[in-house]
Design a protein around this motif. Structure first.
Motif, mmCIF file in Angstrom:
data_model
loop_
_atom_site.group_PDB
_atom_site.id
_atom_site.type_symbol
_atom_site.label_atom_id
_atom_site.label_comp_id
_atom_site.label_asym_id
_atom_site.label_seq_id
_atom_site.Cartn_x
_atom_site.Cartn_y
_atom_site.Cartn_z
ATOM 1 N N ASN A 58 0.830 -1.216 0.000
ATOM 2 C CA ASN A 58 0.000 0.000 0.000
ATOM 3 C C ASN A 58 0.865 1.267 0.000
ATOM 4 O OD1 ASN A 58 -2.326 -1.626 0.146
ATOM 5 N ND2 ASN A 58 -2.264 -1.636 2.370
ATOM 6 N N LYS A 60 1.139 3.586 -2.227
ATOM 7 C CA LYS A 60 0.400 4.762 -2.677
ATOM 8 C C LYS A 60 -0.359 5.414 -1.530
ATOM 9 C CE LYS A 60 0.776 5.517 -7.211
ATOM 10 N NZ LYS A 60 1.083 6.847 -7.797
ATOM 11 N N HIS A 61 -0.971 4.564 -0.712
ATOM 12 C CA HIS A 61 -1.690 5.089 0.454
ATOM 13 C C HIS A 61 -0.729 5.819 1.379
ATOM 14 C CE1 HIS A 61 -4.887 4.164 3.790
ATOM 15 N NE2 HIS A 61 -4.596 5.460 3.686
ATOM 16 N N LYS A 62 0.451 5.279 1.543
ATOM 17 C CA LYS A 62 1.445 5.896 2.412
ATOM 18 C C LYS A 62 1.903 7.238 1.852
ATOM 19 C CE LYS A 62 3.912 3.051 4.520
ATOM 20 N NZ LYS A 62 4.856 1.999 4.923
ATOM 21 N N TRP A 64 0.139 9.338 -0.013
ATOM 22 C CA TRP A 64 -0.918 10.326 0.209
ATOM 23 C C TRP A 64 -0.946 10.771 1.669
ATOM 24 C CZ3 TRP A 64 -3.718 13.210 -3.025
ATOM 25 C CH2 TRP A 64 -3.785 12.818 -4.358
ATOM 26 N N ASP A 65 -0.715 9.855 2.582
ATOM 27 C CA ASP A 65 -0.643 10.235 3.997
ATOM 28 C C ASP A 65 0.521 11.191 4.233
ATOM 29 O OD1 ASP A 65 -2.803 8.643 4.511
ATOM 30 O OD2 ASP A 65 -1.669 6.996 5.417
ATOM 31 N N TYR A 68 -0.260 14.701 3.028
ATOM 32 C CA TYR A 68 -1.117 15.444 3.960
ATOM 33 C C TYR A 68 -0.327 15.916 5.177
ATOM 34 C CZ TYR A 68 -5.615 16.741 5.994
ATOM 35 O OH TYR A 68 -6.683 17.449 6.497
ATOM 36 N N SER A 79 -8.589 12.992 -2.267
ATOM 37 C CA SER A 79 -7.643 11.883 -2.118
ATOM 38 C C SER A 79 -8.365 10.555 -2.257
ATOM 39 C CB SER A 79 -6.957 11.955 -0.752
ATOM 40 O OG SER A 79 -6.228 10.774 -0.498
ATOM 41 N N PRO A 80 -7.737 9.557 -2.898
ATOM 42 C CA PRO A 80 -8.366 8.225 -2.983
ATOM 43 C C PRO A 80 -8.384 7.501 -1.642
ATOM 44 C CG PRO A 80 -6.175 8.181 -3.956
ATOM 45 C CD PRO A 80 -6.454 9.611 -3.627
ATOM 46 N N TYR A 81 -7.716 8.067 -0.639
ATOM 47 C CA TYR A 81 -7.667 7.440 0.683
ATOM 48 C C TYR A 81 -8.027 8.480 1.740
ATOM 49 C CZ TYR A 81 -4.665 4.441 -2.175
ATOM 50 O OH TYR A 81 -4.166 3.656 -3.176
ATOM 51 N N PRO A 82 -8.607 8.048 2.843
ATOM 52 C CA PRO A 82 -8.923 9.014 3.910
ATOM 53 C C PRO A 82 -7.639 9.536 4.559
ATOM 54 C CG PRO A 82 -9.371 6.764 4.635
ATOM 55 C CD PRO A 82 -9.052 6.683 3.182
#
Length: 230
Positions: A58, A60-62, A64-65, A68, A79-82
């Protein structure tokens, strides 16, 4: 001259100041469409600057985090993730309990306890007896490393009985035999030695120098016999 200590603090220093400035520029854009487009470009750039993250699950999720966090939780993009909250990031991990061994037998280690539990689960038979012998032998080795003194088998038997809560009992035998799993018999060594001798003989016979010497010796012997007949 401007020093780094005089500049704004980096939220994630591993990404460098360039990405930090890009994120600050993204926050200043007037429309959300522009911010979304630039945020996607920053994500790709972050992945190129840190290729080791691609091996993680994951990633990509990391990214985006991290974006932020670089924006100090003030970035309005889709964002595709919260996005994580400050409370979630500041939450301290739960304290991990150190594994506790029974009584004063810490020098045996946790692996011995796991093997004991496995031996208890097995049904009566050769496999269970062999595993108990392996456990006892390893306990004896660990005891000798810890105490640096010779230990008698009856001490190991008592410790095994206590650690297994009386479910594994070797106190009925006089001494501990070495397990065949860890100590192969001499027959195997003897067979290996015989195989090595055969391989060595085969190599010598196949060597062309040895064949030439053998032929020369045979010719010499034949010439000598012919002279004697004359």
């Amino acid at each position: 001259m401007e020093y780094n200590t005089q500049k704004t603090q980096l939220h994630l220093p591993e990404y460098g100041r360039i990405i930090q400035q890009l994120v600050e520029r993204c926050k200043e854009l007037s429309t959300k469409e522009e911010r979304n487009e630039m945020a996607m470009a920053i994500i790709d750039f972050m992945g190129q600057r840190n290729p080791q993250l691609r091996d993680e699950e994951n990633y990509k999720h990391k990214l985006w985090d991290h974006l932020y966090i670089l924006a100090n939780h003030e970035l309005d993009v889709d964002s595709p993730y919260p996005f994580p909250t400050k409370e979630e990031l500041e939450e301290k991990p739960k304290r991990m309990e150190y594994p506790k061994l029974q009584g004063d037998f810490k020098f045996y280690g946790k692996s011995i306890l796991q093997l004991i539990e496995k031996a208890i689960e097995l049904e009566q038979g050769d496999e269970k007896e062999a595993l108990i012998e392996v456990i006892a032998n390893n306990m004896k080795k660990s005891y000798n490393v810890y105490n640096k003194e010779h230990v008698t088998d009856d001490v190991i038997f008592r410790h095994l009985k206590e650690l297994s809560e009386n479910r594994l009992d070797l106190t009925g035998i006089e001494s501990l035999e070495k397990s065949k799993i860890y100590y192969p018999t001499n027959n195997n060594n003897r067979n290996n030695s015989n195989n090595n001798n055969r391989n060595s003989n085969n190599r010598n016979n196949n060597n062309p120098l040895n064949k030439r010497r053998h032929n020369n010796n045979s010719n010499s012997n034949n010439n000598h016999n012919n002279k004697n007949r004359k």
